[in-house]
Write a protein that holds these residues in place. Structure first.
Motif, PDB file in Angstrom:
ATOM      1  N   GLU A 116      -9.379   2.195  20.972  1.00  0.00           N
ATOM      2  CA  GLU A 116      -9.272   3.619  20.666  1.00  0.00           C
ATOM      3  C   GLU A 116     -10.459   4.384  21.245  1.00  0.00           C
ATOM      4  O   GLU A 116     -10.299   5.493  21.779  1.00  0.00           O
ATOM      5  N   GLN A 117     -11.655   3.808  21.156  1.00  0.00           N
ATOM      6  CA  GLN A 117     -12.834   4.454  21.736  1.00  0.00           C
ATOM      7  C   GLN A 117     -12.714   4.546  23.255  1.00  0.00           C
ATOM      8  O   GLN A 117     -13.076   5.568  23.861  1.00  0.00           O
ATOM      9  N   ALA A 118     -12.221   3.482  23.880  1.00  0.00           N
ATOM     10  CA  ALA A 118     -12.040   3.499  25.334  1.00  0.00           C
ATOM     11  C   ALA A 118     -11.055   4.589  25.736  1.00  0.00           C
ATOM     12  O   ALA A 118     -11.276   5.311  26.719  1.00  0.00           O
ATOM     13  N   ALA A 119      -9.984   4.735  24.959  1.00  0.00           N
ATOM     14  CA  ALA A 119      -9.000   5.778  25.253  1.00  0.00           C
ATOM     15  C   ALA A 119      -9.615   7.161  25.074  1.00  0.00           C
ATOM     16  O   ALA A 119      -9.389   8.066  25.901  1.00  0.00           O
ATOM     17  N   SER A 120     -10.401   7.353  24.018  1.00  0.00           N
ATOM     18  CA  SER A 120     -11.043   8.658  23.797  1.00  0.00           C
ATOM     19  C   SER A 120     -11.987   9.005  24.932  1.00  0.00           C
ATOM     20  O   SER A 120     -12.059  10.158  25.367  1.00  0.00           O
ATOM     21  N   LEU A 121     -12.703   8.020  25.413  1.00  0.00           N
ATOM     22  CA  LEU A 121     -13.645   8.241  26.513  1.00  0.00           C
ATOM     23  C   LEU A 121     -12.924   8.644  27.791  1.00  0.00           C
ATOM     24  O   LEU A 121     -13.298   9.623  28.453  1.00  0.00           O
ATOM     25  N   ARG A 232     -21.125  10.764  24.697  1.00  0.00           N
ATOM     26  CA  ARG A 232     -21.457  11.700  23.617  1.00  0.00           C
ATOM     27  C   ARG A 232     -20.268  12.595  23.291  1.00  0.00           C
ATOM     28  O   ARG A 232     -19.967  12.850  22.124  1.00  0.00           O
ATOM     29  N   VAL A 233     -19.573  13.080  24.326  1.00  0.00           N
ATOM     30  CA  VAL A 233     -18.412  13.950  24.107  1.00  0.00           C
ATOM     31  C   VAL A 233     -17.335  13.208  23.318  1.00  0.00           C
ATOM     32  O   VAL A 233     -16.653  13.788  22.473  1.00  0.00           O
ATOM     33  N   ALA A 234     -17.193  11.904  23.598  1.00  0.00           N
ATOM     34  CA  ALA A 234     -16.167  11.102  22.917  1.00  0.00           C
ATOM     35  C   ALA A 234     -16.663  10.534  21.591  1.00  0.00           C
ATOM     36  O   ALA A 234     -15.948   9.760  20.948  1.00  0.00           O
ATOM     37  N   GLY A 235     -17.885  10.905  21.191  1.00  0.00           N
ATOM     38  CA  GLY A 235     -18.424  10.419  19.929  1.00  0.00           C
ATOM     39  C   GLY A 235     -18.996   9.025  19.985  1.00  0.00           C
ATOM     40  O   GLY A 235     -19.111   8.343  18.968  1.00  0.00           O
ATOM     41  N   ILE A 236     -19.361   8.574  21.190  1.00  0.00           N
ATOM     42  CA  ILE A 236     -19.930   7.235  21.371  1.00  0.00           C
ATOM     43  C   ILE A 236     -21.389   7.403  21.787  1.00  0.00           C
ATOM     44  O   ILE A 236     -21.683   7.783  22.928  1.00  0.00           O
ATOM     45  N   LYS A 237     -22.290   7.127  20.891  1.00  0.00           N
ATOM     46  CA  LYS A 237     -23.706   7.359  21.143  1.00  0.00           C
ATOM     47  C   LYS A 237     -24.305   6.247  22.002  1.00  0.00           C
ATOM     48  O   LYS A 237     -24.063   5.067  21.780  1.00  0.00           O
ATOM     49  N   GLY A 238     -25.103   6.645  23.012  1.00  0.00           N
ATOM     50  CA  GLY A 238     -25.832   5.677  23.832  1.00  0.00           C
ATOM     51  C   GLY A 238     -24.944   4.753  24.640  1.00  0.00           C
ATOM     52  O   GLY A 238     -25.276   3.577  24.836  1.00  0.00           O
ATOM     53  N   LEU A 239     -23.829   5.269  25.146  1.00  0.00           N
ATOM     54  CA  LEU A 239     -22.924   4.422  25.929  1.00  0.00           C
ATOM     55  C   LEU A 239     -23.614   3.932  27.205  1.00  0.00           C
ATOM     56  O   LEU A 239     -24.178   4.717  27.957  1.00  0.00           O
TER      57      LEU A 239
END
Length: 300
Positions: A116-121, A232-239
């Motif tokens: 789900e995170q990968a899709a959001s990104l 950051r836009v997708a809500g994933i900090k420090g990617l």
């Protein structure tokens, strides 16, 4: 031959004969220059004067100043390789690092995105500009092909074979491998090459696929910044770019890919490295067991 001259010849050997990457040679140069500086402080400048106790005291000093386990292991590996080279070249007869184990490095599971995170990104809106098209292609290729940041930055136009759905990737030690590029990774890369890259090309033509705003080859630092920005836009900090590579491997294994195939896709020389990605959650393992074992449902 003193230690300083031997170091110069060893670094040349790594770069020319072993084909080590510039980053590897630079890291060994730093580690071994620090080692020779320490030996000089102990009044040791000749290869024949170095003992195993000297090597162990140096590594102990590095540990005391807080060097990370991974950096300590790399420093020890560089020192062992340097002394082995001097013996092979006849600079000295004794090998002070013979049978000396590398410092233990605690295993650490890599960071991985959920599907789900990968899709959001990757499904977030990207600017319809040359840089925006590039950024989307960067993220899609990192996740869709499992490349290292250095491999992505090193891609040249001739290595992109979109009609054959392949990338020719040069990994560690300049080893070449063919990586499939399909789906949204292929579509985003094609869009960037056809609609974005031409606007970024500067006065001096370059074979690089991914370019910065000045027309030069994109740097690893810039790739890191792109990952952090859109993360950051997708809500994933420090990617981090390596997180996308880890996610590529983990999601393939979760989907049923063979471990050996994933090893080849990642360019790992040793399958034990690939096995780090087999940290699948228990619910997934249970589903695989239920689907595969002939007696899993008997007695229900």
């Amino acid at each position: 031959m003193d230690l300083a001259r031997a170091l110069g010849e060893y670094l040349d050997y790594l770069a020319v004969e072993r084909g080590s990457s510039p980053n590897t040679v630079a890291a060994y140069r730093r580690d071994l220059t620090r080692y020779l500086d320490w030996l000089a402080g102990e009044k040791i400048v000749e290869p024949t004067d170095v003992t195993r106790a000297d090597v162990e005291r140096h590594l102990g000093a590095l540990s005391e100043v807080g060097l990370s386990p991974a950096s300590l292991e790399r420093a020890a590996s560089a020192i062992k390789g340097f002394h082995r080279f001097m013996v092979l070249e006849g600079v000295c007869d004794e090998l002070p690092t013979a049978d000396m184990p590398l410092p233990a490095k605690p295993s650490r599971l890599p960071d991985v995105l959920s599907r789900e995170q990968a899709a959001s990104l990757l499904d977030q809106p990207f600017p319809q500009t040359p840089a925006g098209l590039r950024d989307r292609a960067v993220l899609e290729v990192l996740y869709g092909c499992g490349l290292r940041a250095s491999e992505l930055c090193g891609l040249d136009r001739r290595a992109v074979l979109l009609d054959e759905e392949l990338l020719r990737v040069f990994g560690k030690g300049s080893k070449e491998r063919l990586v499939p590029i399909l789906g949204t990774a292929a579509a985003s890369l094609r869009a960037y090459l056809e609609e974005g890259r031409g606007a970024l090309v500067g006065r001096m033509p370059t074979p690089a696929v991914f370019l910065n705003v000045h027309g030069g080859r994109l740097s690893r630092q810039s790739v890191h910044a792109i990952c952090e920005k859109y993360g950051r836009v997708a809500g994933i900090k420090g990617l981090h770019p390596h997180t996308l590579r880890h996610s590529f491997a983990t999601h393939l294994l979760e989907g049923g890919a063979d471990l050996r195939a994933v090893q080849e896709l990642l360019g790992h020389a040793d399958i034990s490295t690939t096995q780090l990605y087999t940290h699948l959650d228990r619910s997934h393992i249970r589903r695989v067991y239920l689907a595969a074992h002939p007696r899993a449902h008997l007695g229900e």
